[in-house]
Design an enzyme around this catalytic site. Structure first.
Site, PDB file in Angstrom:
ATOM      1  N   CYS A   1      12.871  -0.343  -3.428  1.00 51.38           N
ATOM      2  CA  CYS A   1      11.888  -0.938  -4.334  1.00 51.38           C
ATOM      3  C   CYS A   1      10.763  -1.525  -3.504  1.00 51.38           C
ATOM      4  O   CYS A   1      10.831  -1.579  -2.276  1.00 51.38           O
ATOM      5  CB  CYS A   1      12.517  -2.012  -5.225  1.00 51.38           C
ATOM      6  SG  CYS A   1      13.207  -3.418  -4.315  1.00 51.38           S
TER       7      CYS A   1
ATOM      8  N   ASP B   1     -17.661  15.280  -8.545  1.00 53.63           N
ATOM      9  CA  ASP B   1     -18.159  16.298  -7.624  1.00 53.63           C
ATOM     10  C   ASP B   1     -18.927  17.335  -8.440  1.00 53.63           C
ATOM     11  O   ASP B   1     -18.616  17.577  -9.604  1.00 53.63           O
ATOM     12  CB  ASP B   1     -16.976  16.953  -6.906  1.00 53.63           C
ATOM     13  CG  ASP B   1     -17.406  18.155  -6.079  1.00 53.63           C
ATOM     14  OD1 ASP B   1     -18.296  17.996  -5.225  1.00 53.63           O
ATOM     15  OD2 ASP B   1     -16.868  19.247  -6.311  1.00 53.63           O
TER      16      ASP B   1
ATOM     17  N   CYS C   1      11.499  -4.233  -0.999  1.00 48.46           N
ATOM     18  CA  CYS C   1      12.010  -3.791   0.304  1.00 48.46           C
ATOM     19  C   CYS C   1      10.851  -3.562   1.272  1.00 48.46           C
ATOM     20  O   CYS C   1      10.919  -3.953   2.446  1.00 48.46           O
ATOM     21  CB  CYS C   1      12.802  -2.497   0.141  1.00 48.46           C
ATOM     22  SG  CYS C   1      14.299  -2.642  -0.853  1.00 48.46           S
TER      23      CYS C   1
END
Length: 762
Positions: free
Chosen positions: A19, A436, A22
């Site tokens: 997770c 773009d 961590c």
């Protein structure tokens, strides 16, 4: 590893993170070392670390391992193939499928009394044991590792809930009355009255299977994170034909040295950045500029590694090789942009630091309070288990993946691919959309846009002769003219009744055969068709080499076309200039509508392109965009996006080319047109399969709706826990009712997510 001043930089592959908390723990441990600056990305499972000479890579790996995780320098083989990541995903998928298959009958037996045959509880035990032990093993292992380091996560609560439900069921079967033949599950609201006569195997297996489902969807999204770099690196040439002692030798491209000369044949990729020594050709530079018109190169011109030679044979002297090439720099831009993104912080993970210890504490207090009040151990433990079960994050685990599953399924029907839950938060905050030009606003393909015939010249004859000589050329502009001529003349017949349609002389074919064809790279072509000596090419070439003048009226119309960023090809035969063919990258018919919808959503559109200012402004005016940023190479596009972000804008970008990949990764939200390159698609957060610009507002709307659904799911899940935990602690909910309530919570989350199937664009 690269050295900058007295510091070095390294990227570590981190394993064992489950997770975002961590990732935060690993980052905190690394940053405690003197002189070390670390950024840990949970989504890519990597840590980018800058450290002084007094610290080694081994020291960094040791710190991570002491925190309970694994760390390693990624090998080239792993970076290119992704084999470890694929292996982890396959193992998780196998664990999920087995767990689901075993869980379904356990849940049905527990919840449907009519299905409960004699000694059914022992069959449930046999089915649930592999799920609670092997299926939930990742949660148990993570809980133990976290406990060793004084930390708790959602894995801790899953592990404790599953273990408690399973162990109590085992106790009830072996030492209580639940194992007796003919036992049936009876619903009861209160914890009072025992607990040794009931099992909670459906809770142990159901929680495991459902949380594994959420973990699988999360893992599958994370697996995509490194694909952009692999897509970019795969564009490079694998080998090169080096000239040594007058002979051509094929060697791996990474062995090419600066100063060596190598051969590039038509259709081959250029092996390194360099300068053309001999030969002339057209080179497809769309990798850098995104523009469909190839660049004409000759002796003295610079060429870029990875670009494709589409014309004649070239001999190139290498100037930059390996990590110094433009392609490698683009790959680094993508890596840096991805690493600069904050780690994924789901709401459940952010709250877990408080929620999990709180629930465990409430369960322990419940157990102690009931014992202190004189209740039996069975009653006290039943109430405590009810607290853990009612608080198990089943609905929390489903909140994101079910909404993502339904949202992405609906998106796929609409030509929209959402890559993961980390994409969605950006869509809510986006206020600027960068588009773009080539391949996104425009078709990205050269096409015959107009036919300008000189006075007295038949337009059909102009198309026939020009198309004939151009059909013998491999140049993209020539191919567009030839294709356009065939298309426009296909239905033209001598019997045509249309007064405005061009007419062909009787018996003539649309495009005649060509003889004596010659190509003049960078200038034009010539040939003989139907007995006419035909020339087609640049105005300056016709004037300088063939002494042809352009009629004023025709010159004015050609100037207008070129001012709009279009390409004008002048055609002459038998010593006279006969007309002009205009070739252009045409605007997609739906682009203007898409821009209007984006404006209506409160987004500010910006056109960003590698093309020149004139062509960019013409395209912007055609679709209703006011702000234009033109002439940008890949690094410039990244800088343009970054400047908008530094100005406080939350930027989404839509693009389709390799040259857009780094900018797509830098943007807060990247949208790739599915008709574009793999590098752009892999670097993006959303992929628009249709290639229709209207898919951009559709994608943002769907993503926002999905995010709203996830938030509603999580609000319900946490609200349900907040209300239900006190009831369970006070003994007003038996574990079985707690399991049923948890199941209802999951059903609500799934039902709410299914509403996304009714999403309609526009």
């Amino acid at each position: 590893m690269t050295t900058v001043a007295d510091h070095s930089a390294v990227e570590l592959a981190i394993g064992g993170m489950t997770c975002a908390s961590c990732a935060a723990r690993v980052e905190k441990k690394l940053n405690k070392l003197d002189g070390v600056t670390a950024t840990v990305n949970f989504a890519t499972e990597t840590a980018r670390v800058t450290f002084p000479a007094s610290v080694s890579a081994a020291d960094l790996i040791g710190v991570v391992e002491q925190a309970g995780y694994t760390a390693a320098l990624p090998t080239a083989r792993e970076a290119e193939s992704g084999e470890p990541a694929d292996s982890d995903a396959r193992m998780l998928r196998r664990r999920l499928l087995v767990s689901v298959a075993l869980t379904i009958p356990v849940v049905l037996l527990a919840m449907v009394p009519a299905l409960q045959f004699r000694n059914w509880q022992w069959a449930s035990l046999a089915l649930a044991t592999p799920v609670a032990v092997w299926g939930a093993w990742p949660f148990h292992r993570a809980a133990v590792q976290n406990a060793r380091h004084g930390a708790v996560t959602m894995d801790t609560l899953v592990s404790v809930g599953v273990a408690s439900a399973f162990l109590w069921s085992l106790y009830a079967l072996l030492f209580g009355t639940a194992g007796e033949s003919g036992m049936g599950m009876a619903f009861g609201w209160l914890a009072r009255g025992g607990g040794a006569e009931a099992t909670y195997l459906e809770v142990a297996s159901g929680v495991t299977a459902l949380v594994l489902l959420g973990r699988y969807f999360e893992e599958r999204a994370k697996r995509r994170s490194g694909a952009a770099l692999r897509a970019l690196l795969s564009l490079g040439a694998k080998d090169a034909g080096v000239l040594r002692d007058g002979a051509e030798i094929r060697i791996p491209a990474d062995q090419l040295a600066v100063g060596e000369e190598f051969v590039v044949r038509p259709g081959e990729k250029i092996a390194a950045d360099g300068v053309v020594i001999s030969g002339s050709s057209a080179v497809d530079t769309s990798m850098l500029t995104g523009e469909p018109v190839p660049a004409e190169v000759g002796p003295g011109d610079a060429v870029t590694g990875g670009c494709v030679n589409i014309g004649g044979r070239l001999v190139v002297r290498a100037a930059r090789v390996g990590a110094d090439t433009q392609l490698a720099q683009m790959a680094r831009l993508v890596a840096e942009a991805q690493a600069g993104k904050a780690p994924v912080q789901r709401l459940a993970d952010r709250i877990s630091a408080v929620f999990v210890p709180f629930v465990i504490g409430v369960a322990l207090v419940t157990l102690a309070a009931w014992l202190a009040a004189g209740a039996s151990a069975g009653v006290a433990f039943t109430a405590a288990v009810a607290v853990l079960i009612i608080a198990c994050p089943c609905a929390m685990g489903l909140a994101t993946p079910t909404a993502i599953l339904v949202g992405t399924g609906r998106g796929a029907q609409l030509g929209i691919l959402i890559k993961g839950p980390e994409v969605l938060e950006s869509t809510r905050r986006v206020d600027t959309i960068v588009l773009d030009k080539t391949g996104t606003v425009t078709t990205g393909r050269m096409a015959l846009a107009d036919v300008l015939a000189a006075p007295g010249v038949d337009s059909a004859e102009l198309l026939r002769l020009a198309g004939a000589v151009e059909s013998a050329s491999e140049h993209p502009v020539a191919a567009a003219i030839a294709a356009g001529a065939r298309e426009r003349l296909a239905d033209v017949r001598p019997s045509s009744r249309s007064r405005s349609a061009p007419r062909l002389p009787s018996g003539l074919h649309p495009l005649p055969d060509v003889s004596d064809f010659a190509s003049y790279p960078g200038h034009g072509v010539s040939g003989v068709a139907d007995g006419h000596a035909v020339l087609a090419g640049r105005r300056t070439w016709l004037a300088a080499e063939w002494s042809l003048t352009v009629p004023p009226a025709l010159a004015e119309r050609a100037d207008e076309a070129e001012a709009a960023g279009q390409t004008a090809v002048f055609v002459a035969w038998d010593g006279q200039l006969r007309g002009v063919l205009v070739v252009a990258d045409t605007i997609k018919p739906t682009s203007a509508e898409a821009v209007r919808r984006l404006r209506a959503m409160g987004l500010r559109p910006v056109l960003l392109t590698g093309d020149n200012e004139r062509a960019a402004r013409f395209a912007a005016d055609a679709v209703g965009i006011d702000e234009v940023i033109a002439g940008m190479l890949p690094a410039g596009k990244v800088d343009a996006v970054r400047r908008l972000q530094e100005a406080g804008r939350v930027v989404a970008m839509a693009g389709d080319g390799v040259n857009d990949a780094a900018a797509l990764a830098q943007a807060d939200l990247g949208l790739a047109m599915g008709t574009g390159t793999d590098a752009a698609i892999e670097a993006s957060d959303l992929t628009l399969v249709r290639g229709d610009l209207r898919a951009v507002p559709d994608a943002i709307m769907l993503s926002r709706r999905t995010l709203t659904t996830i938030k509603g799911n999580l609000l319900w899940a946490f609200g349900y826990n907040t209300l239900a935990i006190p009831l369970a602690a006070l003994g007003f909910l038996s574990p079985l009712i707690a399991a049923a309530a948890m199941a209802f919570s999951s059903v609500f989350v799934v039902t709410n997510s299914l509403r996304l199937r009714r999403f309609r664009p526009g």
